[in-house]
Design a protein around this motif. Sequence first.
Motif, PDB file in Angstrom:
ATOM      1  N   ARG A  17      56.833  49.640 -12.424  1.00 21.37           N
ATOM      2  CA  ARG A  17      57.722  48.874 -13.294  1.00 21.37           C
ATOM      3  C   ARG A  17      57.556  47.381 -13.042  1.00 21.37           C
ATOM      4  N   GLY A  18      58.266  46.609 -13.901  1.00 24.58           N
ATOM      5  CA  GLY A  18      58.084  45.162 -13.881  1.00 24.58           C
ATOM      6  C   GLY A  18      57.030  44.861 -14.936  1.00 24.58           C
ATOM      7  N   GLY A  20      54.886  42.581 -15.525  1.00 21.74           N
ATOM      8  CA  GLY A  20      53.539  42.212 -15.075  1.00 21.74           C
ATOM      9  C   GLY A  20      52.801  43.394 -14.464  1.00 21.74           C
ATOM     10  N   ARG A  60      56.480  52.241 -22.909  1.00 15.94           N
ATOM     11  CA  ARG A  60      57.683  51.401 -22.883  1.00 15.94           C
ATOM     12  C   ARG A  60      57.562  50.376 -24.013  1.00 15.94           C
ATOM     13  N   SER A 126      61.977  40.408 -10.558  1.00 16.39           N
ATOM     14  CA  SER A 126      60.845  39.803 -11.245  1.00 16.39           C
ATOM     15  C   SER A 126      59.882  39.219 -10.217  1.00 16.39           C
ATOM     16  N   HIS A 127      58.635  39.691 -10.265  1.00 13.53           N
ATOM     17  CA  HIS A 127      57.626  39.171  -9.340  1.00 13.53           C
ATOM     18  C   HIS A 127      57.335  37.708  -9.630  1.00 13.53           C
ATOM     19  N   GLN A 155      67.375  47.488  -9.546  1.00 17.01           N
ATOM     20  CA  GLN A 155      66.167  46.802  -9.066  1.00 17.01           C
ATOM     21  C   GLN A 155      66.515  45.642  -8.128  1.00 17.01           C
ATOM     22  N   ASP A 193      60.375  39.924 -19.926  1.00 18.70           N
ATOM     23  CA  ASP A 193      59.610  41.058 -20.475  1.00 18.70           C
ATOM     24  C   ASP A 193      58.898  40.636 -21.737  1.00 18.70           C
ATOM     25  N   ASN A 203      64.760  39.998 -21.567  1.00 18.79           N
ATOM     26  CA  ASN A 203      64.658  40.355 -20.142  1.00 18.79           C
ATOM     27  C   ASN A 203      65.748  41.383 -19.825  1.00 18.79           C
ATOM     28  N   LYS A 204      65.758  41.838 -18.596  1.00 23.66           N
ATOM     29  CA  LYS A 204      66.669  42.914 -18.163  1.00 23.66           C
ATOM     30  C   LYS A 204      68.086  42.722 -18.689  1.00 23.66           C
ATOM     31  N   LYS A 229      53.161  37.208 -21.435  1.00 21.71           N
ATOM     32  CA  LYS A 229      54.491  37.739 -21.765  1.00 21.71           C
ATOM     33  C   LYS A 229      54.990  37.189 -23.113  1.00 21.71           C
TER      34      LYS A 229
HETATM   35  O1  LIG Z   1      56.709  40.862 -14.522  1.00 21.56           O
HETATM   36  P1  LIG Z   1      57.832  40.630 -13.565  1.00 21.56           P
HETATM   37  O2  LIG Z   1      58.114  39.152 -13.377  1.00 21.56           O
HETATM   38  O3  LIG Z   1      57.631  41.348 -12.264  1.00 21.56           O
HETATM   39  O4  LIG Z   1      59.150  41.289 -14.182  1.00 21.56           O
HETATM   40  C1  LIG Z   1      59.644  40.909 -15.428  1.00 21.56           C
HETATM   41  C2  LIG Z   1      60.755  41.801 -15.839  1.00 21.56           C
HETATM   42  O5  LIG Z   1      60.334  43.162 -15.873  1.00 21.56           O
HETATM   43  C3  LIG Z   1      61.428  43.982 -15.462  1.00 21.56           C
HETATM   44  O6  LIG Z   1      61.629  45.072 -16.296  1.00 21.56           O
HETATM   45  P2  LIG Z   1      61.737  46.619 -15.743  1.00 21.56           P
HETATM   46  O7  LIG Z   1      62.416  46.653 -14.419  1.00 21.56           O
HETATM   47  O8  LIG Z   1      60.309  47.137 -15.688  1.00 21.56           O
HETATM   48  O9  LIG Z   1      62.525  47.313 -16.820  1.00 21.56           O
HETATM   49  C4  LIG Z   1      62.646  43.085 -15.389  1.00 21.56           C
HETATM   50  O10 LIG Z   1      63.307  42.935 -16.630  1.00 21.56           O
HETATM   51  C5  LIG Z   1      61.988  41.799 -14.935  1.00 21.56           C
HETATM   52  O11 LIG Z   1      62.793  40.661 -15.123  1.00 21.56           O
END
Ligand SMILES: O=P(O)(O)OC[C@H]1O[C@H](OP(=O)(O)O)[C@H](O)[C@@H]1O
Length: 307
Positions: A17-18, A20, A60, A126-127, A155, A193, A203-204, A229
């Motif tokens: 997840r995330g 990126g 997703r 968020s990474h 998360q 996102d 975003n979340k 993004k």
């Molecule tokens: O790419 P990075 O910065 O890591 O994350 C960006 C976003 O992705 C995540 O989504 P989820 O937890 O996969 O639903 C969160 O919404 C987070 O802010």
Amino acid sequence: MQKVKETAEKIRTMEIRGAGRIAKAAAEAIRDYAAELEVTSMEEFSAKIKEVSDLLISTRPTAVSLPNAVKLASKYSSDNVEDARQEIIKNANLFIERADRALEKIGKIGSRRIQDGDVIMTHCNSHAALSIITTAFESGKDISVYSTESRPRCQGILTIRHLNDFGIPTTLIVDSAVRYYMKDVDKVIVGADAIAANGALVNKIGTSQLALAAHEARKSFMVAAETFKFSPSTIVGNPIEIEERDAEEIIDPAILKELPHVQVRNPAFDFTPAEYIDMIVTDIGIIPPAMAYTVIKEHLGWELGEI
Ligand SMILES: O=P(O)(O)OC[C@H]1O[C@H](OP(=O)(O)O)[C@H](O)[C@@H]1O
């Protein structure tokens, strides 16, 4: 195909997840699939690559990093199988390297905006946002962080573990305490996102509450987002779909079964309008949300081809 299906399932269930991370995982899956693909014609090759691309994209619906990564990684122009295969391997590797470099650059660029003594609030995990926070801390800035729990998947627990590993003083709060603590905060930093052509952030779920509370308290609201993004299809007015996940992420299905008049809604993301965003830290520099269109046009549009 089996390996692609496994990756797709991991993305769907959020084991990966995330925004990126899912983009990188999809690029890797396409690369490895293309490398081993045995076909007898170019038509078959194209059909198979399209099939896995569609499967990965369908896992997703919100994070635009996923279709952007799939399109960039699966791009080829050759009309013979061996050359097309090599093009995909090269493009996927390029995307993966670029994604890693982007996180580093965002950390460097964004951390310059963090002052010694800053109290930062972040949401979810968020990474990209964490890259800014940890880079600032490692450069010697004395900072501390409020991290939201980020229900229902929590998360925020990943975030506090990560910050704790760096030794960054961190406070975990429930999502509903955001406004209560905003007075103690200097800056909000969140990930993305998707970013629309008009500068709106997806975003979340709950991000827009942080933005509203920051706006009310006159605190700075910063978004950390790689250029992949940004959503090309929003240029022509296509909406970004908000993923709605299962009710059982929120309530035990056995309890829900006893409550015939109750329904559960579980959107995973929300929209934050551009006017609540002070800056977007990208791998090509800091931009105001009004420049989102330019990023799409100059840094994504040409590579993605027709929208
Ligand atoms: O790419 P990075 O910065 O890591 O994350 C960006 C976003 O992705 C995540 O989504 P989820 O937890 O996969 O639903 C969160 O919404 C987070 O802010």
